[in-house]
Design an enzyme around this catalytic site. Structure first.
Site, mmCIF file in Angstrom:
data_model
loop_
_atom_site.group_PDB
_atom_site.id
_atom_site.type_symbol
_atom_site.label_atom_id
_atom_site.label_comp_id
_atom_site.label_asym_id
_atom_site.label_seq_id
_atom_site.Cartn_x
_atom_site.Cartn_y
_atom_site.Cartn_z
ATOM 1 N N GLY A 207 43.439 3.496 -49.764
ATOM 2 C CA GLY A 207 44.413 4.198 -50.608
ATOM 3 C C GLY A 207 44.591 3.546 -51.956
ATOM 4 O O GLY A 207 44.318 2.352 -52.125
ATOM 5 N N PRO A 209 46.340 1.846 -55.225
ATOM 6 C CA PRO A 209 47.348 0.786 -55.254
ATOM 7 C C PRO A 209 48.749 1.387 -55.253
ATOM 8 O O PRO A 209 48.983 2.415 -55.889
ATOM 9 C CB PRO A 209 47.083 0.071 -56.587
ATOM 10 C CG PRO A 209 45.698 0.432 -56.972
ATOM 11 C CD PRO A 209 45.401 1.759 -56.361
ATOM 12 N N GLY A 210 49.634 0.773 -54.484
ATOM 13 C CA GLY A 210 51.033 1.207 -54.498
ATOM 14 C C GLY A 210 51.362 2.339 -53.566
ATOM 15 O O GLY A 210 52.472 2.877 -53.606
ATOM 16 N N THR A 211 50.414 2.717 -52.687
ATOM 17 C CA THR A 211 50.707 3.833 -51.785
ATOM 18 C C THR A 211 51.407 3.373 -50.500
ATOM 19 O O THR A 211 51.733 4.196 -49.656
ATOM 20 C CB THR A 211 49.415 4.595 -51.422
ATOM 21 O OG1 THR A 211 48.385 3.648 -51.183
ATOM 22 C CG2 THR A 211 49.000 5.552 -52.514
ATOM 23 N N GLY A 212 51.609 2.062 -50.359
ATOM 24 C CA GLY A 212 52.386 1.568 -49.215
ATOM 25 C C GLY A 212 51.557 0.958 -48.097
ATOM 26 O O GLY A 212 52.029 0.884 -46.962
ATOM 27 N N THR A 214 50.530 -2.212 -47.684
ATOM 28 C CA THR A 214 51.115 -3.478 -47.227
ATOM 29 C C THR A 214 52.381 -3.197 -46.419
ATOM 30 O O THR A 214 52.624 -3.833 -45.385
ATOM 31 C CB THR A 214 51.469 -4.363 -48.437
ATOM 32 O OG1 THR A 214 50.350 -4.374 -49.316
ATOM 33 C CG2 THR A 214 51.814 -5.766 -48.034
ATOM 34 N N HIS A 429 46.629 14.697 -83.971
ATOM 35 C CA HIS A 429 45.963 14.383 -82.696
ATOM 36 C C HIS A 429 46.755 14.965 -81.512
ATOM 37 O O HIS A 429 46.207 15.680 -80.679
ATOM 38 C CB HIS A 429 45.838 12.849 -82.572
ATOM 39 C CG HIS A 429 45.146 12.393 -81.328
ATOM 40 N ND1 HIS A 429 43.838 11.962 -81.327
ATOM 41 C CD2 HIS A 429 45.549 12.329 -80.033
ATOM 42 C CE1 HIS A 429 43.489 11.645 -80.095
ATOM 43 N NE2 HIS A 429 44.515 11.857 -79.289
ATOM 44 N N GLU A 430 48.065 14.680 -81.481
ATOM 45 C CA GLU A 430 48.891 15.150 -80.362
ATOM 46 C C GLU A 430 49.035 16.678 -80.399
ATOM 47 O O GLU A 430 48.972 17.338 -79.365
ATOM 48 C CB GLU A 430 50.273 14.479 -80.379
ATOM 49 C CG GLU A 430 50.245 12.963 -80.221
ATOM 50 C CD GLU A 430 49.470 12.474 -79.015
ATOM 51 O OE1 GLU A 430 49.394 13.202 -78.006
ATOM 52 O OE2 GLU A 430 48.914 11.370 -79.081
#
Ligand code: ATP
Length: 597
Positions: A207, A209-212, A214, A429-430
């Site tokens: 998964g 990073p940061g998807t849980g 750990t 640009h934006e």
């Protein structure tokens, strides 16, 4: 986030240990050199030529002469000279005869003959032994560094009973259900063994990073009430060859002592990447570390209740041997949460925070498709910080909106001095991104356009990401390329110049185009074949690389042309949006839409 800090601390400690080690080695070298010089000087001062000795004896200047039987060195004390000197005697027998003659002749010579093996140079001995002693200290230090892990401080990971439970994980209901059997096994392994059931030894969590990942590993240990030993994949690598293997061995030794328990290896790709043939140096060491991990996993006894959980976000990098039965034979994908999952995550992380009555977690969840649990937790934490800075009593909707931008684009840099020309370039640009996006069917609805710099970006165009997407179609990806290149196309058309501001857009567009051709099989010319891995490319021969290059370039060129075409047909709108941006710095979706009414 805590895990990351601990990781950082570990790495710092390792660095300090290395620096200390370097200092000790440096000192040892300096002292050894000084001792060497000192010895040399001493030698110069202490030695006496044989002819000088004979002369001194003849002149009756010798106070004492000391010789070990069988030795060719004599220690000589000359009258009125404080230090004793050493003299090499070329022929001891004739020297003794000479002394006896002198004595018989009435010369007063104090001759001391010592038995063999009596070593009298005590003060010197300590000096010459200093380098050896220092080396000994270094060796002890070296092994101490290794054994720090034994105390769970640096190398062998952190082990504790965790308080995390499944209820602390929002969403991921199927995954939690699947893992419940592991919890039951850890709680009552006997029941499973008696039934002849084989429980997986290793579970791989895939998964972003940061998807849980750990969090899940911790929750399994917490639910089962067993120790949780965790270690990062990169903790196994070291500048010292062979340390990786020894760390793996120690980790499993510890686990065997603590069983039943959970071993968690985060970022396993750091050691579990595909092994290389006959690699040297670091590669060879990594191969050995991975081999040791495989050996340890194969070596579990029936009654050793140890579950190894490992996490990675690069599953394609892993060595196939890791995935064989008896190793990480179960794989669970941890996907970013869907809208319901996001709302639940927000609920969990809002428990200790106060919100204004009009704040709706549901609407935040709807606006944050694709965000991971860690990002959502971070948004709520940031909004609490922003609310405090803004002097609010409770967290307000504006604080949350600002936190979302801070987490996704970066901190607003209102005070950065920007030239008018640069502002104009950013505005076009934006405006280019936004206008091109408006004419593409699959682009998300616009949320806000701004030329206030944030993080690394000079400006930004934000979209409402309120739809969970697990797949993207070819048309969607092609249109994404057009949208990404809209900024560069606008710069060129309006100002007849191009800037470095398009760097990130170009990077992302190239990556998408490359994946379309090599991973998703979206090239008509190449067909549905995977060309992600070098070995696959090799099957088709070198010429296929040229085709890949041509196909990627065609996708990009077509997208850039399309973006230019859309803008050419809407040059008046491009000017209007850019000018409004220069005037107001930030414009909302409503203000933007009005221009097209
Ligand atoms: P990495 O690959 O970077 O190590 P990870 O997948 O292991 O990341 P975690 O460290 O488990 O991610 O998650 C980071 C934080 O995000 C958690 O401590 C928690 O605060 C929050 N979080 C992530 N997913 C969830 C979830 N499903 N429910 C509640 N909180 C979550």
């Amino acid at each position: 986030m805590n895990e990351k800090n601990e990781d950082k601390k570990k790495k710092q400690k390792q660095l300090y240990a290395l620096i200390a080690f370097g200092i000790v080695v440096g000192l040892a070298i300096i002292i050894a050199l000084l001792v060497g010089i000192n010895e040399k000087n001493n030698d110069k001062e202490q030695n006496m030529a044989y002819t000088d000795l004979i002369e001194a004896i003849n002149e009756q200047r010798v106070e004492k002469l000391e010789m070990t039987v069988g030795s060719t060195t004599a220690k000589v004390k000359i009258k009125d000279v404080e230090k004793e000197k050493n003299a090499i005697i070329p022929n001891t027998q004739s020297f003794m005869e000479f002394i006896q003659e002198k004595k018989l002749a009435g010369n007063e010579i104090n001759l001391i003959q010592k038995p063999q093996n009596v070593f009298l140079k005590i003060p010197n001995t300590i000096f010459t032994m200093l380098p050896t002693l220092l080396m000994l200290v270094i060796v002890v230090l070296f092994f101490q560094m290794q054994s720090i892990g034994d105390k769970g401080k640096i190398y062998d990971g952190d082990e504790n009973k965790t308080n995390v439970r499944f209820k602390d994980i929002a969403g991921l209901d199927e995954e939690k259900k699947e893992l419940e059997e592991i919890v039951n096994f850890l709680k009552q392994p006997k029941r499973f063994y008696e039934m002849g059931a084989k429980v997986p030894k290793g579970i791989l969590l895939y998964g972003k990073p940061g998807t849980g990942k750990t969090l899940i590993a911790k929750a399994i240990a917490g639910e089962a009430g067993v120790p949780f030993i965790s270690m990062g994949g990169s903790d196994f690598s070291s500048i010292f060859a062979g340390f990786g293997t020894s760390r793996v061995r120690k980790l499993f030794e510890r686990a065997r002592k603590l069983a039943p328990c959970i071993i968690f290896i985060d970022e396993i790709d750091a050691i579990g990447s595909t092994r290389t043939n006959g690699g040297t140096g670091v590669e060879a060491d990594n191969n050995q570390t991975l081999n040791q991990l495989l050996v340890e996993m194969d070596g579990f006894e029936e009654n050793q209740t140890i579950i190894v959980l490992a996490a990675t976000n690069r599953p394609e990098m892993l060595d196939k041997a890791l995935l064989r039965p008896g190793r990480f034979d179960r794989q669970i994908t941890i996907a970013p949460p869907d809208v319901r999952g996001r709302e639940e995550i927000l609920k969990i992380h809002s428990e200790d925070k106060k919100f204004a009555s009009n704040v709706s977690l549901k609407s935040i969840a709807e606006d944050t498709a694709g965000y991971t649990g860690a990002e959502l937790a971070n948004i709520l934490n940031e909004s609490a910080i922003i609310a405090t800075i803004n002097g609010h009593d409770v967290i307000e909707q504006d604080d949350i909106e600002e936190a979302v931008k801070k987490v996704t684009v970066g901190v607003q840099k209102k005070t950065r001095v920007i030239s008018d020309r640069e502002k104009k370039l950013t505005a076009y640009h934006e405006a280019g991104h936004a206008i091109v996006g408006k004419f593409l069917e699959t682009t998300d609805p616009l949320k806000e356009i701004s030329i206030i710099p944030r993080g690394m970006a000079g400006g930004y165009t934000m979209y409402k990401t309120n739809e969970d997407k697990f797949y993207r179609s070819k048309i969607e990806l092609e249109e994404r390329l057009v949208g990404l290149l809209g900024g560069r196309a606008a710069e060129k058309l309006a100002l007849n110049d191009i800037s470095t501001g398009a760097r990130n857009d170009i990077q992302v567009a190239t990556e998408i185009a490359k994946d379309m051709i090599t991973a998703y099989g979206m090239s008509e010319r190449l067909g549905p074949i995977s060309l992600e891995e070098n070995e696959n490319v090799a099957i088709f021969g070198e010429s296929i690389q040229d085709v890949i290059g041509v196909e990627v370039k065609t996708l990009i060129d077509t997208a850039y042309n399309d973006a230019q075409e859309i803008l050419k047909a809407n040059m008046d709108k491009l000017d209007t949006v850019a000018n409004l941006l220069l005037e107001k710095e930030t414009i909302t979706a409503e203000e933007f839409d009005k221009i097209f009414e």
